[in-house]
Design an enzyme around this catalytic site. Structure first.
Site, short mmCIF file in Angstrom:
data_model
loop_
_atom_site.label_atom_id
_atom_site.label_comp_id
_atom_site.label_asym_id
_atom_site.label_seq_id
_atom_site.Cartn_x
_atom_site.Cartn_y
_atom_site.Cartn_z
N ARG A 176 11.54 -6.44 5.82
CA ARG A 176 11.49 -5.06 5.35
C ARG A 176 12.57 -4.17 6.00
NH1 ARG A 176 5.72 -2.24 5.18
NH2 ARG A 176 5.73 -2.47 7.43
N LYS A 222 0.82 -1.23 0.00
CA LYS A 222 0.00 0.00 0.00
C LYS A 222 0.85 1.27 0.00
CE LYS A 222 -2.42 -0.06 3.86
NZ LYS A 222 -1.79 -1.14 4.55
N ARG A 260 11.79 -1.84 10.94
CA ARG A 260 10.77 -1.21 11.79
C ARG A 260 10.58 -2.01 13.07
NH1 ARG A 260 5.42 0.44 8.47
NH2 ARG A 260 4.41 -0.45 10.29
N ARG A 315 -9.38 1.51 9.44
CA ARG A 315 -8.91 0.17 9.80
C ARG A 315 -9.98 -0.65 10.49
NH1 ARG A 315 -3.09 1.11 9.36
NH2 ARG A 315 -1.93 -0.68 9.97
N ARG A 336 -0.46 -8.02 14.03
CA ARG A 336 -1.01 -7.04 13.09
C ARG A 336 -1.85 -7.73 12.01
NH1 ARG A 336 4.32 -4.67 11.31
NH2 ARG A 336 3.18 -3.30 9.91
P1 AMP Z 1 1.03 1.04 9.24
O1 AMP Z 1 2.25 1.82 8.92
O2 AMP Z 1 -0.17 1.48 8.44
O3 AMP Z 1 1.25 -0.45 9.19
O4 AMP Z 1 0.65 1.40 10.76
C1 AMP Z 1 1.54 1.11 11.81
C2 AMP Z 1 0.79 1.12 13.14
O5 AMP Z 1 0.20 2.41 13.36
C3 AMP Z 1 -0.36 0.15 13.25
O6 AMP Z 1 0.07 -1.17 13.60
C4 AMP Z 1 -1.20 0.80 14.35
O7 AMP Z 1 -0.61 0.59 15.61
C5 AMP Z 1 -1.07 2.27 14.02
N1 AMP Z 1 -2.11 2.76 13.09
C6 AMP Z 1 -1.94 3.21 11.81
N2 AMP Z 1 -3.11 3.58 11.27
C7 AMP Z 1 -4.05 3.35 12.22
C8 AMP Z 1 -5.47 3.50 12.26
N3 AMP Z 1 -6.17 3.95 11.21
N4 AMP Z 1 -6.10 3.15 13.41
C9 AMP Z 1 -5.44 2.69 14.48
N5 AMP Z 1 -4.11 2.50 14.51
C10 AMP Z 1 -3.40 2.83 13.38
#
Ligand code: AMP
Length: 216
Positions: A127, A13, A161, A88, A172
């Protein structure tokens, strides 16, 4: 153009969002990037969410909505935006609808990038992200040309990360299956969903995205 990009962690994404946003002049809004920046800055928000991010859990819906409302009010969103990582869960999808009504904006499409779970795990645990320019590599599928050095900017600040460990990745993905998958049906029921096969090269996926959005 206003787009929601859906897909599991590791589906590509973020990479596709960057390409599409640059090409179409859209604001790329990655809620994960916004949260990681807050953690890195040590802001009040960052301190609140640090442990949640590290555990691979979701930050509260209220906090996320405040963050998104503030971001969407910035001038670069006027030409359109691409949401990467939001909504989400169903509550966030409904909150987004209400927010869009408030700011008098319509959503054009929700694009789902589909990738098998085996590949997601490989991508996530391997990653590496450049801490200086944000370029993304993968030790299994897309290693940097020179070990430990960023192909794009030459920095040796390639980072794993902290939420890409095997245990957190499993968490996740489980949250994605349980809470985020239903959001796909939410947009499908309104005929706003398009699906893109996310396996293959970056260029192949990019081509499919453009086709799905009628951009080529
Ligand atoms: P991502 O980079 O999109 O994988 O997001 C990394 C982390 O940020 C996730 O595992 C959540 O802890 C938090 N996060 C990102 N977007 C959201 C969202 N829309 N709602 C809740 N937590 C989020």
């Amino acid at each position: 153009m206003r787009i929601v990009l859906l897909g599991a962690p590791g589906s590509g994404k973020g990479t596709q969002a960057k390409l599409l946003a640059a090409r179409q002049g859209l604001a790329h809004i990655s809620t994960g990037d916004l949260l990681r920046a807050a953690v890195a800055e040590g802001s009040e928000l960052g301190n609140k969410v640090k442990a949640v991010l590290e555990a691979g859990e979701l930050v509260s819906d209220d906090l996320m909505l405040d963050l998104l409302r503030e971001r969407l009010s910035q001038p670069d969103c006027a030409r359109g935006f691409l949401l990467d990582g939001y909504p989400r869960n169903d509550a966030q999808a409904k909150a987004l609808d209400a927010l869009l009504v408030d700011i008098r904006a319509d959503l054009d499409r929700a694009v789902l990038i589909e990738v098998s779970e085996a590949l997601l795990i490989k991508r996530l645990t391997g990653r590496l992200t450049c801490g200086d320019c944000g370029a993304v590599f993968n030790i299994h599928t897309h290693p940097p040309e020179k070990d430990g050095v960023c192909d794009s900017c030459g920095s040796s600040n390639l980072q794993h990360r902290s939420d890409d460990t095997e245990e957190t990745v499993a968490k996740r993905l489980a949250i994605y299956r349980e809470q985020t998958r239903p959001v796909i049906d939410y947009y499908a029921a309104r005929d706003q969903l398009v699906e893109v096969e996310g396996e293959g090269s970056l260029e192949e996926v990019q081509g499919r995205m453009n086709q799905a959005l009628g951009l080529d």
